[in-house]
Design a protein around this motif. Structure first.
Motif, PDB file in Angstrom:
ATOM      1  N   CYS A  15      -0.900   3.618   6.463  1.00 58.21           N
ATOM      2  CA  CYS A  15      -1.719   2.403   6.430  1.00 58.21           C
ATOM      3  C   CYS A  15      -1.178   1.385   7.427  1.00 58.21           C
ATOM      4  CB  CYS A  15      -1.705   1.814   5.023  1.00 58.21           C
ATOM      5  SG  CYS A  15      -2.708   0.323   4.863  1.00 58.21           S
ATOM      6  N   CYS A  42       0.848  -1.197   0.000  1.00 58.10           N
ATOM      7  CA  CYS A  42       0.000   0.000   0.000  1.00 58.10           C
ATOM      8  C   CYS A  42       0.881   1.243   0.000  1.00 58.10           C
ATOM      9  CB  CYS A  42      -0.899  -0.009   1.225  1.00 58.10           C
ATOM     10  SG  CYS A  42      -2.000   1.423   1.263  1.00 58.10           S
ATOM     11  N   THR A  86      -0.851  -1.599   7.113  1.00 61.42           N
ATOM     12  CA  THR A  86      -0.009  -2.620   6.474  1.00 61.42           C
ATOM     13  C   THR A  86       1.429  -2.159   6.278  1.00 61.42           C
ATOM     14  OG1 THR A  86      -0.557  -1.866   4.248  1.00 61.42           O
ATOM     15  CG2 THR A  86      -1.972  -3.566   5.205  1.00 61.42           C
ATOM     16  N   CYS A 132      -6.971  -0.583  -1.373  1.00 61.97           N
ATOM     17  CA  CYS A 132      -6.563  -1.172  -0.101  1.00 61.97           C
ATOM     18  C   CYS A 132      -7.783  -1.381   0.781  1.00 61.97           C
ATOM     19  CB  CYS A 132      -5.550  -0.265   0.598  1.00 61.97           C
ATOM     20  SG  CYS A 132      -5.024  -0.899   2.205  1.00 61.97           S
ATOM     21  N   CYS A 192      -7.206   0.898   4.225  1.00 56.10           N
ATOM     22  CA  CYS A 192      -7.235   2.366   4.303  1.00 56.10           C
ATOM     23  C   CYS A 192      -7.935   3.009   3.113  1.00 56.10           C
ATOM     24  CB  CYS A 192      -5.820   2.920   4.444  1.00 56.10           C
ATOM     25  SG  CYS A 192      -4.856   2.821   2.928  1.00 56.10           S
TER      26      CYS A 192
HETATM   27 ZN    ZN Z   1      -3.584   0.823   2.834  1.00 54.67          ZN
END
Ligand code: ZN
Ligand code: CTP
Length: 160
Positions: free
Chosen positions: A122, A117, A124, A143, A146
């Protein structure tokens, strides 16, 4: 798989050697082999045995790219992301020179892992490892954590 006739290659036209064991990603649209290589994390530093054909004549596609990787089988996550850049691809698993499995890629509704991402905030992209998950859109991916959308150049966002 070894009739000698038929298929898209005759003995005269064979451009890339057959492989012993591994994976052949065939029927990639012309010019997209580098995207497939990026998804698989294969770059100039690789020590894998890889053969690449670009813009080779194809009955079905006019021109196609082909990627052959000796000694490697792909994960489902890798195959799903490949489907986004090469929707007509077929994945051939080779053992002892024979095609033991052939599958056309299918467009998934979500993809996991492989892509990263671009949003630095985010979840991740934080230290805690949370695998990425993206919803597949008509013209990109979003994503699921987010909402950030990647529309162009998916292969600039490979998680390495
Ligand atoms: Zn994200
Ligand atoms: N291949 C390879 N090494 C092998 C066997 C096959 O590199 N030991 C490649 C072939 O060159 C081809 C692909 O794997 O690019 C699929 O092989 P095959 O099914 O034999 O060819 P086609 O019948 O032409 O496949 P398709 O019908 O999918 O076009």
């Amino acid at each position: 798989a070894d009739e000698g006739e038929g298929g898209e290659e005759s003995a005269h036209e064979l451009r890339i050697s057959k492989i012993h064991n591994g994976t052949v990603i065939d029927h990639i649209a012309g010019g997209h082999a580098p995207d497939v290589l990026a998804i698989l994390g294969i770059d100039s530093a690789t020590d894998e045995v890889v053969s690449i054909g670009m813009n080779v004549p194809s009955d079905r596609l006019g021109h196609k790219d082909v990627v052959k990787i000796e000694g490697r089988e792909l994960s489902q996550d890798e195959v799903e992301v490949i489907s986004l850049v090469a929707p007509a691809a077929s994945i051939n698993i080779i053992r002892e020179y024979d095609v033991i499995e052939k599958n056309r890629v299918e467009r998934p509704s979500t993809v996991e892992g492989v892509l990263s991402c671009p949003n630095r905030n985010c979840i991740t992209t934080e230290d805690e490892p949370v695998a990425t998950r993206f919803e597949v859109l008509d013209d990109g991916v979003r994503c699921l954590y987010c909402g950030t959308i990647i529309r162009r150049r998916l292969t600039d966002h490979i998680d390495v």
